[in-house]
Design an enzyme around this catalytic site. Structure first.
Site, PDB file in Angstrom:
ATOM      1  N   ASP A 136     -22.461  65.186 -24.729  1.00 43.91           N
ATOM      2  CA  ASP A 136     -23.634  66.041 -24.857  1.00 43.91           C
ATOM      3  C   ASP A 136     -24.924  65.236 -24.957  1.00 43.91           C
ATOM      4  O   ASP A 136     -25.973  65.656 -24.464  1.00 43.91           O
ATOM      5  CB  ASP A 136     -23.460  66.913 -26.106  1.00 43.91           C
ATOM      6  CG  ASP A 136     -24.593  67.901 -26.298  1.00 43.91           C
ATOM      7  OD1 ASP A 136     -25.240  68.255 -25.302  1.00 43.91           O
ATOM      8  OD2 ASP A 136     -24.825  68.322 -27.438  1.00 43.91           O
ATOM      9  N   CYS A 163     -16.235  54.559 -39.065  1.00 46.14           N
ATOM     10  CA  CYS A 163     -17.261  54.890 -38.067  1.00 46.14           C
ATOM     11  C   CYS A 163     -17.146  54.118 -36.759  1.00 46.14           C
ATOM     12  O   CYS A 163     -17.676  54.557 -35.755  1.00 46.14           O
ATOM     13  CB  CYS A 163     -18.654  54.675 -38.655  1.00 46.14           C
ATOM     14  SG  CYS A 163     -19.115  52.941 -38.857  1.00 46.14           S
ATOM     15  N   CYS A 206     -26.876  52.870 -40.199  1.00 44.66           N
ATOM     16  CA  CYS A 206     -25.909  51.961 -40.819  1.00 44.66           C
ATOM     17  C   CYS A 206     -26.121  51.814 -42.330  1.00 44.66           C
ATOM     18  O   CYS A 206     -25.174  51.946 -43.120  1.00 44.66           O
ATOM     19  CB  CYS A 206     -25.967  50.598 -40.140  1.00 44.66           C
ATOM     20  SG  CYS A 206     -24.825  49.373 -40.841  1.00 44.66           S
TER      21      CYS A 206
END
Length: 402
Positions: free
Chosen positions: A273, A322, A344
């Site tokens: 997307d 992650c 981060c």
């Protein structure tokens, strides 16, 4: 064939709102004033998808722009074609992401009849929501969203709330959380607003990593007090899911971005997307098969870039949560997947402050049969009532949870 879901943009970027932070209108070269998916394209897409091996589960996510601008007639054609081309005993799920302002009694009744799952965008109380989320004529939309939600509730349509965390809301985690609870909304998704300008700098409405960390820590402290078994926060559920089962239920955690396909109004297919770009066009539903898309070198190159994260990530104790974060947050002026995620620092602060308590919860779930049963029931309920956060618009159980 690896199961996959579809994220479909039948009206492309067209929308009745002009939310100031919207990335999509600026990022897509539309080519028409009012792009609309034709019935021919719709039929080709549905027929082709129904011919693929999906373990008899077919997940359609409708997004935009604003997909309800297609009108009720379009979605009646959708379910007609799905029924026509569905193989025997197929399970079909439809998810739809909406700003809620165009939801009428009739369309809510239709969504209830065909068990559409909706995600409704609501950024919190009126003064926060209306700051960026305005109509084309710059009028506020909060009351219109609540009106649409009332139609959904009247017909018992399942929906969850998606809140974009921007520079105006990022210091209001507690206020937003309790506002949503007070409204009787118990399925929440919080999405960080991270957008870059042409120079690679964060746009004014974006948040920093530090902001994101503070927001999540505040949100966690509100949730952990008494709402563990009452409120579903997608991020928190995904962390517990990983700690308990070792599997990923959100795409940004995974080490690969081959998760779903985006279908534009003209039948063009893309891998994500956030990356609807000409150089990532995989083909068209009129001229290619889904096997062509799955085998595409462009698709796999994009997907594999997820694991090509910054070298500083290698020694991070939270890398398994992650794998360098969503590629969208790693691409700026350098246009490189090896750029350190903008978020981060925030992720690290969040995990430092909350992971020990998440692990306690996970250990309790694994050790106690009663708690484990309770957790499994909760996951099933979440699966039934929430959209997958990867952006596909599909139900959680039909998408990345696999």
């Amino acid at each position: 064939m690896k199961p996959f879901s579809l994220l479909i943009k039948p009206a492309s970027a067209d929308c009745n709102l002009r939310c100031h932070y919207c990335f999509y209108i600026d990022h897509l070269e539309i080519g028409k004033d009012h792009p609309r998916m034709s019935e021919d394209i719709l039929e080709s897409m549905i027929a082709g998808y129904m011919q693929t091996d999906q373990n008899n589960n077919y997940a359609f996510g409708w997004q935009g722009g604003e997909p309800t601008m297609m009108g009720l007639k379009f979605f009646k054609k959708v379910v007609e074609l799905q029924a026509r081309y569905a193989p025997p005993n197929a399970v079909i799920s439809n998810g739809l992401q909406t700003n809620g302002t165009l939801i009428t009694n009739d369309i809510a009744k239709f969504f209830a009849e065909y068990k559409f799952l909706l995600g409704v965008s609501l950024d919190g109380p009126e003064y926060l929501h209306d700051f960026y989320r305005k109509t084309i004529s710059l009028k506020p939309t909060h009351s219109q969203v609540l009106r649409g939600i009332n139609h959904l509730r009247k017909h018992n349509v399942e929906f969850n709330i998606l809140s974009l965390v921007n520079d105006k809301t990022v210091r209001r985690a507690s206020e937003i959380y309790h506002y949503l609870k007070d409204q009787g909304f118990f399925y929440h998704q919080y999405i960080p607003c991270v957008e870059y300008d042409d120079r690679g700098k964060l746009k004014p409405f974006s948040i920093t990593g530090e902001d994101w960390g503070d927001f999540l820590c505040d949100l966690f402290e509100q949730w952990i007090k008494e709402d563990i078994n009452k409120v579903s926060i997608r991020l928190f559920d995904s962390i517990l899911n990983y700690l308990v089962s070792g599997t990923y239920s959100v795409c940004y955690m995974s080490n690969n971005c081959c998760q779903y396909f985006v279908v534009e109004y003209d039948g063009g297919v893309y891998p994500c997307d956030f990356f609807v770009r000409k150089d990532l066009l995989l083909g068209n539903v009129k001229t290619h098969t889904w096997n062509d898309f799955l085998d595409s070198a462009t698709y796999h190159t994009f997907g594999n870039q997820k694991a090509e994260f910054n070298s500083r990530c290698n020694n991070c104790p939270f890398i398994s949560f992650c794998h360098g974060d969503c590629q969208k947050h790693r691409y700026n002026i350098l246009n490189s997947s090896r750029t350190l995620s903008t978020l981060c620092k925030g992720w690290k602060k969040f995990y430092v402050n909350t992971l020990p308590r998440f692990k306690i919860l996970a250990d309790q779930i694994k050790k106690n049969n009663d708690l484990n049963s309770s957790f499994q029931i909760k996951v099933k309920k979440i699966s039934r009532n929430a959209l997958c956060p990867c952006g596909s618009g599909s139900k959680y159980k039909d998408c990345c949870l696999r």
